[in-house]
Design a protein around this motif. Structure first.
Motif, mmCIF file in Angstrom:
data_model
loop_
_atom_site.group_PDB
_atom_site.id
_atom_site.type_symbol
_atom_site.label_atom_id
_atom_site.label_comp_id
_atom_site.label_asym_id
_atom_site.label_seq_id
_atom_site.Cartn_x
_atom_site.Cartn_y
_atom_site.Cartn_z
ATOM 1 N N SER A 201 -0.320 -5.939 -5.637
ATOM 2 C CA SER A 201 -0.208 -4.729 -5.684
ATOM 3 C C SER A 201 -1.319 -3.875 -6.395
ATOM 4 C CB SER A 201 1.097 -4.058 -6.109
ATOM 5 O OG SER A 201 1.226 -2.686 -6.138
ATOM 6 N N PRO B 167 3.997 0.553 -3.837
ATOM 7 C CA PRO B 167 3.209 -0.532 -4.724
ATOM 8 C C PRO B 167 4.495 -0.717 -5.816
ATOM 9 C CG PRO B 167 2.900 1.946 -5.041
ATOM 10 C CD PRO B 167 3.558 1.836 -3.863
ATOM 11 N N ALA C 259 0.794 -1.320 -0.060
ATOM 12 C CA ALA C 259 0.021 -0.135 0.049
ATOM 13 C C ALA C 259 0.953 1.266 0.055
ATOM 14 C CB ALA C 259 -0.906 0.179 1.325
ATOM 15 N N GLN D 195 -4.142 -1.469 -5.286
ATOM 16 C CA GLN D 195 -4.293 -0.244 -5.568
ATOM 17 C C GLN D 195 -5.685 -0.001 -6.555
ATOM 18 O OE1 GLN D 195 -2.083 2.146 -4.806
ATOM 19 N NE2 GLN D 195 -0.939 0.477 -3.771
ATOM 20 N N GLU D 196 -6.089 -1.031 -7.290
ATOM 21 C CA GLU D 196 -7.236 -0.990 -8.214
ATOM 22 C C GLU D 196 -8.449 -1.581 -7.733
ATOM 23 O OE1 GLU D 196 -7.054 0.891 -10.671
ATOM 24 O OE2 GLU D 196 -4.801 1.507 -10.369
#
Length: 281
Positions: free
Chosen positions: A104, A98, A95, A108-109
């Motif tokens: 990751s 990345p 977090a 993130q997504e």
């Protein structure tokens, strides 16, 4: 997947370079290779790969028919706690730092994924991404051992290798059968099947009757198509390329009918495959 191909091929080369002339293709190559690739995909450091291998072995055993005892239940509960704590720590690190890994990306997504859902996804990914590819790689080796001329043909014509891999998928689907539930009434070959019926579909058998073999069902179809299909193909191609670059002959050191097969309704697999690898003359 193209960006990951060099790293996957490097993993195949690394594991192959450790193999003795007489090796167990399943235990010495297929399992460590596929586990390394999944670990790399998730951004797991090399120093933790032994831990990932231990987890994968346990999950594969439980998924393919290990006897359910108090010891196996305890082992699984201990594993899930260790697994959850490890990947929560990795998620916290990623977090803030990345990288290009799948984990990751999920952090993130994957805003719609809860922490619990992310862990459950990873729990499925390990055996699904390893065991099925091991089955494909095992059949590739068996085909090459049974048809020595094919090795020479594939060494001379790299463009023929993707078709060879697809042939192996048709002949030995990584998932032999799948469960499905009908969403509406249907009649199939004069047999009425009501909505809500629970079916066992014999994928391996169906593949033998498909006129266009390029439309095989080894990786499913439609909304049920395997998300890891391209990864499996990439792993198979990388392993095949590196194998052919090193060896001109593969021989089985045991009759396949005498080898133990891990019993499972959906993904039966050889537990080992003793082979001899010979350099080209």
């Amino acid at each position: 997947m193209r960006t990951r191909t060099p790293a996957i091929r490097a993993r195949a080369a690394e594991v192959l370079d450790r193999l003795p002339q007489d090796a167990d293709w399943v235990q010495d190559f297929c399992m460590p290779y596929t586990v390394h690739v999944i670990a790399d995909l998730l951004g797991v450091p090399d120093t933790d790969h032994d831990t990932i291998t231990r987890w994968d072995t346990l999950l594969t055993s439980l998924a393919t028919g290990a006897e359910l005892t108090a010891e196996t239940v305890t082992a699984y509960l201990d594993f899930t706690q260790e697994f959850t704590e490890y990947f929560r720590d990795r998620a916290a690190h990623l977090a803030d730092h990345p990288d290009g890994s799948l984990l990751s990306h999920l952090i993130q997504e994957g805003d719609n994924l809860t922490d619990h859902e992310r862990i459950q996804f990873l729990l499925i990914l390990f055996p699904a991404g390893s065991t099925t590819t091991v089955i494909l790689l095992t059949h590739i080796a068996m085909r090459l051992a049974a048809q020595p001329d094919v090795i020479a043909e594939l060494r001379a014509d790299p463009a023929a290798r993707p078709d060879f891999i697809e042939e192996c998928l048709v002949e030995r689907s990584p998932s032999a059968n799948v469960f499905r539930t009908t969403t509406r009434d249907v009649v199939l070959q004069n047999t009425p099947i009501p909505a809500g019926a629970h079916l066992l579909l014999l994928v391996a058998a169906a593949n033998q009757d498909i006129p266009d073999r390029s439309a095989h069902l080894a990786f499913g179809h439609g909304v049920h198509r395997c998300l890891g299909a391209q990864l499996a193909r990439t792993e198979a191609r990388a392993a095949l390329d590196e194998l052919l670059a090193r060896y001109g002959h593969i021989a089985l050191r045991a009759d396949p009918s005498s080898l133990p097969v891990r019993p499972h309704l959906l993904i039966p697999a050889y537990e080992r495959l003793p082979i001899r690898l010979e350099r080209p003359s």
